[in-house]
Design an enzyme around this catalytic site. Structure first.
Site, mmCIF file in Angstrom:
data_model
loop_
_atom_site.group_PDB
_atom_site.id
_atom_site.type_symbol
_atom_site.label_atom_id
_atom_site.label_comp_id
_atom_site.label_asym_id
_atom_site.label_seq_id
_atom_site.Cartn_x
_atom_site.Cartn_y
_atom_site.Cartn_z
ATOM 1 C CE LYS A 11 -1.785 -10.214 11.206
ATOM 2 N NZ LYS A 11 -0.738 -9.997 10.174
ATOM 3 C CE1 TYR A 51 -3.980 -8.364 6.103
ATOM 4 C CE2 TYR A 51 -4.774 -10.585 6.551
ATOM 5 C CZ TYR A 51 -4.158 -9.420 6.975
ATOM 6 O OH TYR A 51 -3.721 -9.299 8.274
ATOM 7 C CG ASN A 114 2.650 -9.519 11.544
ATOM 8 O OD1 ASN A 114 1.572 -10.106 11.516
ATOM 9 N ND2 ASN A 114 2.882 -8.424 10.841
ATOM 10 C CG HIS A 117 -4.543 -6.214 10.376
ATOM 11 N ND1 HIS A 117 -3.839 -5.811 9.263
ATOM 12 C CD2 HIS A 117 -5.703 -5.489 10.374
ATOM 13 C CE1 HIS A 117 -4.555 -4.895 8.610
ATOM 14 N NE2 HIS A 117 -5.685 -4.686 9.259
ATOM 15 C CD GLU A 128 -8.427 -3.015 7.702
ATOM 16 O OE1 GLU A 128 -7.561 -3.079 6.824
ATOM 17 O OE2 GLU A 128 -8.151 -2.884 8.914
HETATM 18 P P1 CMP Z 1 -0.675 -6.920 8.375
HETATM 19 O O1 CMP Z 1 -0.471 -5.664 9.128
HETATM 20 O O2 CMP Z 1 -1.740 -7.839 8.807
HETATM 21 O O3 CMP Z 1 -0.908 -6.562 6.830
HETATM 22 C C1 CMP Z 1 -0.531 -7.394 5.769
HETATM 23 C C2 CMP Z 1 0.257 -8.565 6.237
HETATM 24 O O4 CMP Z 1 1.014 -9.231 5.245
HETATM 25 C C3 CMP Z 1 1.303 -8.125 7.231
HETATM 26 O O5 CMP Z 1 0.695 -7.732 8.430
HETATM 27 C C4 CMP Z 1 2.174 -9.340 7.321
HETATM 28 O O6 CMP Z 1 1.714 -10.291 8.258
HETATM 29 C C5 CMP Z 1 2.041 -9.925 5.934
HETATM 30 N N1 CMP Z 1 3.303 -9.762 5.229
HETATM 31 C C6 CMP Z 1 3.922 -8.627 4.906
HETATM 32 N N2 CMP Z 1 5.087 -8.886 4.282
HETATM 33 C C7 CMP Z 1 5.201 -10.227 4.222
HETATM 34 C C8 CMP Z 1 6.174 -11.111 3.702
HETATM 35 N N3 CMP Z 1 7.284 -10.643 3.106
HETATM 36 N N4 CMP Z 1 5.952 -12.423 3.819
HETATM 37 C C9 CMP Z 1 4.815 -12.889 4.398
HETATM 38 N N5 CMP Z 1 3.851 -12.094 4.909
HETATM 39 C C10 CMP Z 1 4.051 -10.777 4.832
#
Ligand code: CMP
Length: 140
Positions: A11, A51, A114, A117, A128
């Site tokens: 990311k 998403y 984070n 993904h 995906e």
């Molecule tokens: P990912 O595994 O990419 O799948 C969905 C994403 O939504 C997740 O990682 C996080 O980066 C994001 N996400 C999940 N919960 C939250 C939250 N409470 N606030 C902001 N982003 C979130």
């Protein structure tokens, strides 16, 4: 265990901090092969389609804007049980809950930013992967 393929995204928070190589080393050290990889810059609309499953969540807009805030590296990882293995290597979605040594424990900045993904199941992995790659781009 069957050989699987899973979609991984490094990311914008991670590409910005020059962490692509360190993250790829975690995948390779775990026995995952990077069989396709490219660096792209998504638009918010393209991130939104990816998403779409989270469309009703309160963080959807923020998530799409973040994913379009800088380059991402999209990749296909291959290996025995690759979907579960990648999720192990990534660690929990929220870095506060991620096990020591995982990518998110070491590199993630927050639950939103984070670093990586990974697909959560075989069906989503297929969808995906097809969103970003043609069959000709998958070189095992
Ligand atoms: P990912 O595994 O990419 O799948 C969905 C994403 O939504 C997740 O990682 C996080 O980066 C994001 N996400 C999940 N919960 C939250 C939250 N409470 N606030 C902001 N982003 C979130």
């Amino acid at each position: 265990m069957a050989v699987e393929r899973t979609l991984s995204i490094i990311k914008p928070d991670a590409t910005k901090r020059n962490l692509t190589g360190k993250i790829n080393a975690k995948f390779e050290d775990a026995g995952l092969r990077i069989v396709a990889q490219k660096r792209i810059h998504l638009t918010p609309a393209q991130a939104g389609v990816f998403y779409a499953v989270h469309k009703e969540r309160p963080f959807y807009g923020e998530l799409c804007d973040f994913m379009a805030s800088g380059p991402v590296v999209v990749q296909v990882l291959e290996g025995e049980g690759a979907i579960a293995k990648n999720r192990e290597v990534m660690g929990a979605t929220n870095p506060k809950d991620a096990a020591p040594g995982t990518i998110r424990a070491e590199f993630a900045e927050s639950v939103g930013e984070n670093s990586v993904h990974g697909s959560d199941a075989a069906e989503t992995a297929a969808v995906e992967i097809a969103y970003f790659f043609s069959g000709l781009e998958l070189v095992g």
